[in-house]
Write an enzyme that holds these catalytic residues in place. Structure first.
Site, mmCIF file in Angstrom:
data_model
loop_
_atom_site.group_PDB
_atom_site.id
_atom_site.type_symbol
_atom_site.label_atom_id
_atom_site.label_comp_id
_atom_site.label_asym_id
_atom_site.label_seq_id
_atom_site.Cartn_x
_atom_site.Cartn_y
_atom_site.Cartn_z
ATOM 1 N N ALA A 18 -8.688 113.976 -18.227
ATOM 2 C CA ALA A 18 -9.216 115.103 -19.107
ATOM 3 C C ALA A 18 -9.940 116.321 -18.976
ATOM 4 C CB ALA A 18 -9.741 114.385 -20.424
ATOM 5 N N PHE A 29 -12.674 113.136 -23.220
ATOM 6 C CA PHE A 29 -12.621 111.889 -24.261
ATOM 7 C C PHE A 29 -14.360 111.371 -24.111
ATOM 8 C CE2 PHE A 29 -8.365 111.328 -25.460
ATOM 9 C CZ PHE A 29 -7.704 111.926 -24.333
ATOM 10 N N GLN A 96 -3.662 111.292 -15.974
ATOM 11 C CA GLN A 96 -3.809 110.763 -16.922
ATOM 12 C C GLN A 96 -3.566 111.636 -18.281
ATOM 13 O OE1 GLN A 96 -7.371 107.851 -16.132
ATOM 14 N NE2 GLN A 96 -7.722 109.746 -15.347
ATOM 15 N N VAL A 98 -1.909 114.178 -20.820
ATOM 16 C CA VAL A 98 -0.547 114.105 -21.846
ATOM 17 C C VAL A 98 -0.310 115.574 -22.414
ATOM 18 C CG1 VAL A 98 -0.735 111.775 -22.419
ATOM 19 C CG2 VAL A 98 -2.077 113.392 -23.850
ATOM 20 N N HIS A 114 0.344 108.169 -18.539
ATOM 21 C CA HIS A 114 -0.129 107.918 -19.986
ATOM 22 C C HIS A 114 0.933 108.773 -20.984
ATOM 23 C CE1 HIS A 114 -4.404 106.850 -18.833
ATOM 24 N NE2 HIS A 114 -3.639 106.042 -18.533
ATOM 25 N N SER A 182 -13.412 110.576 -15.605
ATOM 26 C CA SER A 182 -14.618 109.263 -15.554
ATOM 27 C C SER A 182 -14.227 107.928 -14.889
ATOM 28 C CB SER A 182 -15.073 109.035 -17.122
ATOM 29 O OG SER A 182 -14.072 108.355 -17.576
ATOM 30 N N ASN A 206 -16.257 115.887 -10.265
ATOM 31 C CA ASN A 206 -16.544 115.293 -11.607
ATOM 32 C C ASN A 206 -17.909 115.720 -12.044
ATOM 33 O OD1 ASN A 206 -14.785 114.220 -13.900
ATOM 34 N ND2 ASN A 206 -16.861 113.010 -14.064
ATOM 35 N N ILE A 225 -14.294 122.351 -12.344
ATOM 36 C CA ILE A 225 -13.140 122.272 -11.273
ATOM 37 C C ILE A 225 -12.238 123.706 -11.073
ATOM 38 C CG2 ILE A 225 -10.767 121.422 -11.490
ATOM 39 C CD1 ILE A 225 -11.986 119.013 -12.973
#
Ligand code: APR
Length: 236
Positions: A18, A29, A96, A98, A114, A182, A206, A225
């Site tokens: 994310a 998240f 991961q 969506v 996911h 994470s 990260n 990033i």
């Protein structure tokens, strides 16, 4: 450093979370101050139980997230990854996320562990709808079944095709780059380990610590990033 590894590597795989989409405007998240799960309990809202027993909370929560992926889009970092794929520098993206932003930026080899918020399907008959139905607050299929986002809810299995593609890519990688995760959710967080165990260099970009930092060949925590990808791109 990373630009040299990118040029030397024959099988480079990108793994995103994310944190890859926060610079597009979407919340992640678990970021300390702004992550979605800092305010809501995923078990109560992002689970099959919530879909079956708290359908109003469920559809309200996911309608918000569908509105987000329709309002925002890929940023420069997504674009750079798509260019690197075009230029043969990277092989694929395992994500991961969506939001569909990697594909929207032009990446072709994208494996969505996911699922995707861009689509819905009927929990009863499986019929597929565009997630615009949630925007219109249309929550039911023509068969009467409830429509749900085509994402993996907590407690559900990952899509077999994405999982096995990611497994093969992680095994063959000689450079595996994590961007914005994470690494706290299984089984997705196994892929960086599989890559490392099979001889890949592991890079983790990260802004907060991850459980695999001590295991990585390079950890970049003091850069966003987008900026880091732009800098690396300029050195290629
Ligand atoms: N640059 C670098 N790092 C960033 C940035 C940024 N611009 N923005 C956020 N981050 C970092 C945060 O510090 C955080 O550690 O990205 C990480 C995102 O971690 P999570 O919020 O846990 O997201 P993710 O790892 O993708 O979660 C995995 O959990 O809820 C489930 O299915 C959901 O796919 C999700 C999975």
């Amino acid at each position: 450093m990373l630009h040299e590894w990118l040029k030397d590597s024959k099988h480079t795989v990108i793994f995103t979370g994310a944190g890859m989409s926060t610079e597009s405007g979407l919340p992640d998240f678990r970021s300390t101050n702004r992550g979605i799960w800092r305010k809501k309990d995923p078990g109560k809202i992002a689970s099959v139980d919530a879909l079956n027993h708290h359908v109003e909370d469920f559809t309200e929560f996911y309608r918000e997230r569908v509105l987000g992926v329709k309002e925002f889009g890929p940023h420069k970092g997504h674009q750079i990854l798509a260019d690197w794929e075009k230029n043969g520098l990277i092989q694929a993206v395992i994500t991961q996320n969506v939001d569909g932003f990697h594909q929207a930026a032009g990446s072709k080899q994208v494996h969505e562990l996911h699922g995707t918020l861009q689509k819905l399907h009927c929990q009863s008959c499986g019929k597929v709808y565009d997630s615009a139905a949630y925007v219109e607050e249309d929550y039911y299929c023509s068969c009467g079944g409830i429509l749900r986002p085509s994402i993996v809810l907590f407690g559900e299995m990952l899509p077999e095709d994405a999982f096995s593609a990611a497994f093969e890519l992680a095994k063959q990688a000689d450079l595996f780059i994590v961007l914005g995760s994470s690494l706290s959710v299984t089984p997705a967080n196994q892929f960086p380990e599989i890559a490392k165990q099979n001889g890949a260099k592991l890079v983790i970009v990260n802004q907060e610590k991850t459980p695999l930092d001590n295991y990585a060949d390079l950890v970049v925590f003091d850069r966003k990033i987008g900026a880091y990808l732009e800098e690396t791109d300029k050195l290629l």
